[in-house]
Motif scaffolding. Structure first.
Motif, PDB file in Angstrom:
ATOM      1  N   THR A 262      32.078  36.013  45.274  1.00 13.48           N
ATOM      2  CA  THR A 262      32.908  35.130  46.092  1.00 13.48           C
ATOM      3  C   THR A 262      32.995  33.766  45.421  1.00 13.48           C
ATOM      4  OG1 THR A 262      32.330  36.200  48.191  1.00 13.48           O
ATOM      5  CG2 THR A 262      33.093  33.918  48.321  1.00 13.48           C
ATOM      6  N   LEU A 263      34.199  33.213  45.380  1.00 14.26           N
ATOM      7  CA  LEU A 263      34.394  31.816  45.025  1.00 14.26           C
ATOM      8  C   LEU A 263      34.780  31.086  46.301  1.00 14.26           C
ATOM      9  CD1 LEU A 263      34.649  29.486  42.955  1.00 14.26           C
ATOM     10  CD2 LEU A 263      37.073  30.090  42.763  1.00 14.26           C
TER      11      LEU A 263
ATOM     12  N   ASP B 102      35.838  36.843  43.521  1.00 15.06           N
ATOM     13  CA  ASP B 102      35.399  36.273  42.246  1.00 15.06           C
ATOM     14  C   ASP B 102      34.692  37.375  41.465  1.00 15.06           C
ATOM     15  OD1 ASP B 102      34.981  34.274  40.321  1.00 15.06           O
ATOM     16  OD2 ASP B 102      33.044  33.709  41.163  1.00 15.06           O
TER      17      ASP B 102
ATOM     18  N   SER C 262      39.681  40.111  39.801  1.00 13.87           N
ATOM     19  CA  SER C 262      40.404  38.864  40.088  1.00 13.87           C
ATOM     20  C   SER C 262      40.406  37.925  38.895  1.00 13.87           C
ATOM     21  CB  SER C 262      39.783  38.169  41.304  1.00 13.87           C
ATOM     22  OG  SER C 262      38.421  37.865  41.072  1.00 13.87           O
ATOM     23  N   ASN C 263      39.397  38.032  38.033  1.00 11.86           N
ATOM     24  CA  ASN C 263      39.302  37.151  36.868  1.00 11.86           C
ATOM     25  C   ASN C 263      39.625  37.881  35.570  1.00 11.86           C
ATOM     26  OD1 ASN C 263      38.434  35.023  38.537  1.00 11.86           O
ATOM     27  ND2 ASN C 263      36.308  35.681  38.401  1.00 11.86           N
TER      28      ASN C 263
ATOM     29  N   ARG D 252      29.911  31.361  43.948  1.00 12.38           N
ATOM     30  CA  ARG D 252      30.142  30.099  43.252  1.00 12.38           C
ATOM     31  C   ARG D 252      30.943  29.177  44.167  1.00 12.38           C
ATOM     32  NH1 ARG D 252      32.495  30.897  37.374  1.00 12.38           N
ATOM     33  NH2 ARG D 252      34.137  32.033  38.485  1.00 12.38           N
TER      34      ARG D 252
ATOM     35  N   ARG E 177      42.927  29.393  37.161  1.00  6.62           N
ATOM     36  CA  ARG E 177      42.951  29.167  38.604  1.00  6.62           C
ATOM     37  C   ARG E 177      43.690  27.856  38.864  1.00  6.62           C
ATOM     38  NH1 ARG E 177      40.642  31.718  42.464  1.00  6.62           N
ATOM     39  NH2 ARG E 177      39.309  32.829  40.967  1.00  6.62           N
TER      40      ARG E 177
END
Length: 257
Positions: free
Chosen positions: A124-125, A145, A149-150, A29, A222
């Motif tokens: 991955t962000l 991501d 992590s979220n 993203r 975030r």
């Protein structure tokens, strides 16, 4: 006994073949950070019209990841594309992890725009911002991501400004140099004071953001610290805070037939 042994061996071989054909997928993203261009109008025949900004003053509206190649041959995977909007996380592009562990984003015209290193997790962000006066030379950092992590209550900080940043949070004083990220968890329902300062060339700290962060069950947050694109801003540093509902991973099930 022989029948059971043969059946067991066949199942093992089938499971091994299934495992070999399954290729891990990776989600990417994009979060484009920055200020929108000034709003400009023109009057024509007594009617006001908005003047679109020059294309280079905003990130590309559409970006594409071409189909990957291996041994100079295009693999069986469709090109991925998504739309970019400032301060909004794009929809995910799901792909096979390339051997190089990075991807090149291209514009609609086919020109290369940005190289992104991918995280060694399932997602991955990529946080990208202007590297100069316009978006023709973007910069980027990539952060994990994924579900870890979220996780619910997670607060993820990233500093993409050119200044070292001081974060006071949960009794800690953290220094985030440019390009660094930091995560902490806030339990649901609790409120925690947050202060963010930036350090000048002389080493002095200037506080520019103060708030209370409340952990919400089922949401992650975030916080991105970035440099203002405006001319002569009162504060050269800005803060973007995004909240996202935690997505439950889909269960993988196999049906015996």
């Amino acid at each position: 006994m022989f029948r059971h042994t043969a059946t067991f061996s066949w199942l093992c071989l089938a499971g091994a073949a299934y495992a070999q054909t399954e290729t891990p997928k990776h989600s990417l993203r994009i979060l484009a950070i920055g200020d929108p261009p000034p709003f400009v109008q023109q009057v024509r025949d007594g009617v006001r019209y908005e003047v679109p900004p020059p294309p280079e003053m905003v990130p590309p509206r559409n970006i594409v990841i071409p189909a990957p190649t291996k041994d100079n041959k295009i693999e069986k995977q469709e090109p991925q594309n998504t739309r970019l909007r400032l301060s909004q996380v794009s929809t995910p592009m799901v792909m096979t992890m390339p051997e190089s562990k990075e991807v090149t984003l291209k514009t609609d015209s086919g020109s290369a725009w940005l190289n992104i290193p991918l995280q060694p997790t399932t997602g991955t962000l990529a946080i990208t911002w202007r590297g100069g006066k316009n978006w023709n030379e973007p910069k980027v950092i990539s952060v994990p991501d994924d579900a870890n992590s979220n996780a619910s209550g997670n607060i993820n900080f990233s500093n993409v400004s050119p200044f070292p940043i001081g974060v006071t949070f949960k009794g800690e004083n953290i220094r985030l140099n440019p390009g660094m990220s930091y995560s902490r968890n806030v339990s649901g329902g609790s409120s925690t004071p947050l202060e963010i300062s930036y350090f000048t060339a002389s080493g002095a700290a200037k506080k520019f953001h103060s708030a209370s962060i409340e952990g919400m069950q089922g949401f992650s947050s975030r916080i991105v610290i970035y440099q203002s694109d405006a001319k002569n801003p009162r504060n050269p540093i800005k803060v973007l805070k995004l909240e996202e509902r935690v997505q439950q991973p889909a269960a993988l099930t196999m049906t015996a037939r």
